[in-house]
Design a protein around this motif. Structure first.
Motif, mmCIF file in Angstrom:
data_model
loop_
_atom_site.group_PDB
_atom_site.id
_atom_site.type_symbol
_atom_site.label_atom_id
_atom_site.label_comp_id
_atom_site.label_asym_id
_atom_site.label_seq_id
_atom_site.Cartn_x
_atom_site.Cartn_y
_atom_site.Cartn_z
ATOM 1 N N VAL A 145 0.668 -1.270 -0.097
ATOM 2 C CA VAL A 145 0.088 0.036 0.198
ATOM 3 C C VAL A 145 1.081 1.233 -0.186
ATOM 4 N N VAL A 146 0.899 2.071 -1.147
ATOM 5 C CA VAL A 146 1.527 3.292 -1.098
ATOM 6 C C VAL A 146 0.799 4.456 -1.236
ATOM 7 N N ALA A 147 1.221 5.387 -0.090
ATOM 8 C CA ALA A 147 0.219 6.495 0.101
ATOM 9 C C ALA A 147 1.158 7.676 0.076
ATOM 10 N N GLU A 148 0.361 8.848 -0.340
ATOM 11 C CA GLU A 148 0.910 10.073 -0.413
ATOM 12 C C GLU A 148 0.398 10.903 0.917
ATOM 13 N N GLY A 149 1.384 11.703 1.571
ATOM 14 C CA GLY A 149 1.289 12.398 2.697
ATOM 15 C C GLY A 149 2.779 12.551 3.611
ATOM 16 N N ASP A 150 2.462 13.523 4.447
ATOM 17 C CA ASP A 150 3.807 13.912 5.388
ATOM 18 C C ASP A 150 3.987 13.085 6.388
ATOM 19 N N LEU A 151 5.109 12.182 6.309
ATOM 20 C CA LEU A 151 5.866 11.359 7.092
ATOM 21 C C LEU A 151 4.889 10.317 7.335
ATOM 22 N N ASP A 152 4.289 10.238 8.753
ATOM 23 C CA ASP A 152 3.219 8.952 8.914
ATOM 24 C C ASP A 152 1.820 9.296 9.077
ATOM 25 N N ALA A 153 1.769 10.630 8.446
ATOM 26 C CA ALA A 153 0.294 11.094 8.457
ATOM 27 C C ALA A 153 -0.752 10.351 7.581
ATOM 28 N N PRO A 154 -0.059 9.632 6.537
ATOM 29 C CA PRO A 154 -1.216 8.766 5.960
ATOM 30 C C PRO A 154 -1.221 7.204 6.235
ATOM 31 N N LEU A 155 -0.565 7.024 7.282
ATOM 32 C CA LEU A 155 -0.539 5.674 7.751
ATOM 33 C C LEU A 155 -1.988 5.301 8.147
ATOM 34 N N PRO A 156 -2.512 4.167 8.230
ATOM 35 C CA PRO A 156 -3.945 3.832 8.785
ATOM 36 C C PRO A 156 -3.842 3.480 10.356
ATOM 37 N N ARG A 157 -4.657 4.089 11.075
ATOM 38 C CA ARG A 157 -4.447 4.041 12.258
ATOM 39 C C ARG A 157 -4.544 2.667 12.837
ATOM 40 N N SER A 158 -4.934 1.585 12.012
ATOM 41 C CA SER A 158 -4.926 0.286 12.569
ATOM 42 C C SER A 158 -3.526 -0.380 12.594
ATOM 43 N N LEU A 159 -2.828 0.288 12.168
ATOM 44 C CA LEU A 159 -1.207 -0.076 12.325
ATOM 45 C C LEU A 159 -0.393 0.184 13.392
ATOM 46 N N ARG A 160 -1.105 1.314 14.111
ATOM 47 C CA ARG A 160 -0.667 1.610 15.556
ATOM 48 C C ARG A 160 -0.300 0.439 16.444
ATOM 49 N N ARG A 161 1.129 0.341 17.083
ATOM 50 C CA ARG A 161 1.553 -0.552 17.731
ATOM 51 C C ARG A 161 1.411 -2.038 17.190
ATOM 52 N N ARG A 162 1.691 -2.016 15.769
ATOM 53 C CA ARG A 162 1.688 -3.459 14.999
ATOM 54 C C ARG A 162 2.466 -3.435 14.217
ATOM 55 N N VAL A 163 3.706 -2.346 14.003
ATOM 56 C CA VAL A 163 4.688 -2.243 12.845
ATOM 57 C C VAL A 163 6.005 -2.805 13.504
ATOM 58 N N ASP A 164 6.487 -3.788 12.690
ATOM 59 C CA ASP A 164 7.532 -4.468 13.263
ATOM 60 C C ASP A 164 8.838 -3.854 12.664
ATOM 61 N N VAL A 165 8.977 -3.206 11.487
ATOM 62 C CA VAL A 165 10.016 -2.483 11.089
ATOM 63 C C VAL A 165 9.513 -1.328 10.320
ATOM 64 N N LEU A 166 10.152 -0.333 10.886
ATOM 65 C CA LEU A 166 9.799 1.332 10.371
ATOM 66 C C LEU A 166 11.074 1.730 9.838
ATOM 67 N N VAL A 167 11.182 1.890 8.538
ATOM 68 C CA VAL A 167 12.514 2.081 7.938
ATOM 69 C C VAL A 167 12.340 3.651 7.314
ATOM 70 N N ALA A 168 13.182 4.481 7.333
ATOM 71 C CA ALA A 168 12.962 5.662 6.623
ATOM 72 C C ALA A 168 14.311 6.312 6.187
ATOM 73 N N ASN A 169 14.531 6.552 4.912
ATOM 74 C CA ASN A 169 15.669 7.260 4.466
ATOM 75 C C ASN A 169 15.554 8.647 4.475
ATOM 76 N N VAL A 170 15.397 9.329 5.669
ATOM 77 C CA VAL A 170 14.957 10.867 5.670
ATOM 78 C C VAL A 170 16.292 11.575 5.192
ATOM 79 N N PRO A 171 15.933 13.066 5.081
ATOM 80 C CA PRO A 171 16.917 13.877 4.689
ATOM 81 C C PRO A 171 17.767 14.220 5.750
ATOM 82 N N TYR A 172 18.969 14.403 5.419
ATOM 83 C CA TYR A 172 19.848 14.538 6.763
ATOM 84 C C TYR A 172 21.140 15.487 6.504
ATOM 85 N N VAL A 173 21.273 16.039 5.229
ATOM 86 C CA VAL A 173 22.096 16.959 4.962
ATOM 87 C C VAL A 173 21.832 18.400 5.690
ATOM 88 N N PRO A 174 22.665 18.726 6.666
ATOM 89 C CA PRO A 174 22.560 20.010 7.202
ATOM 90 C C PRO A 174 22.262 21.128 5.786
#
Length: 263
Positions: A145-174
């Protein structure tokens, strides 16, 4: 080799032009551009785009990542070789039936690696609609399921406390260092995929702050970071109530921070 003999100009003149344009791996790029099409007019267009500074991956329409060929297009962040280390760390954590979430997913490269590792329930999200469309194509057939939105905002609430692996290649350049990045990155990739704020950790703090409401017991959040930022990033993980680990890969010059729940 046969292709090189058929179009010797790609081995000489093109290599020289690419090298003059600043391409470090000019021979490899000449070969790939030569193999991209048999249409000489189209090949000339592709070469002109590359000589103008457009990332090779955008010109070709694909990037090699973790043994896969993934689609990328102009306006989409190109996954780096160092990010294969992040993908490897995520793959090591997944098991059949795991719930895996890839935030700031871009082309879906890390999510695709997780899908290769096990039969997982896969979710991905990105704020950029161009990236979301690209990720959907790369993850087709995985059930993601691929959704559009800011960070975790588009995730369904049903996933709360059910995610085993949460990975993110966030921007980190100053922010102050973006101007010194190679032109093909700073001029052709969205700034939001590069700029991590004053110290590069703005999105890291948001990610680890959000992680506890999604992670299952024993679940982990992981992200790539600069080696000189690792200690500060690990402290942000600790402040979020997670147990941090910092992992390095000298070969890829990559650093990943992992935060794991304690309950």
């Amino acid at each position: 080799m046969a292709m090189s003999r058929a179009r010797p100009e790609l081995d000489g003149d093109l290599v020289a032009r690419l090298r003059a344009a600043g391409c470090v791996f000019a021979e490899d790029e000449a070969r790939l551009l030569g193999q991209a099409t048999s249409d000489s007019a189209l090949r000339a267009v592709l070469v002109a785009r590359r000589l103008a500074g457009e990332p090779l991956e955008h010109v070709l329409g694909w990037v090699a990542f973790g043994g896969r060929r993934l689609m990328v297009e102009p306006g989409v962040f190109v996954p780096r070789r160092r990010t294969e280390f992040l993908a490897d760390q995520a793959r090591a954590l997944v098991r059949d039936g795991a719930v895996v979430v890839d935030l700031c997913c871009g082309s879906g490269a890390v999510a695709a690696a997780a899908a290769d590792a096990a039969r997982v329930r896969l979710y991905a999200a990105d704020i950029d609609p161009v990236a979301v469309a690209c990720a959907r194509r790369n993850l087709a057939g995985t059930g993601a399921v691929v959704a559009e939105g800011d960070l975790d905002a588009p995730l369904p609430r049903s996933l709360r406390r059910r995610v085993d692996v949460l990975v993110a290649n966030v921007p980190y350049v100053p922010s102050g260092a973006v101007a010194s990045m190679p032109p093909e990155a700073r001029e052709h990739e969205p700034r939001g995929t590069l700029d991590g704020g004053a110290d590069g950790l703005d999105m890291v703090r948001r990610l680890v702050g959000a992680a506890p409401r999604w992670l299952a017991s024993g679940g982990s959040v992981l992200f790539e970071i600069g080696a000189d930022q690792a200690a500060s990033a690990a402290e942000a993980v600790r402040c979020a109530g997670l147990v941090p680990q910092v992992r390095h890969c000298d070969e890829r010059e990559a650093t990943v921070v992992v935060g794991t729940t304690t309950d």
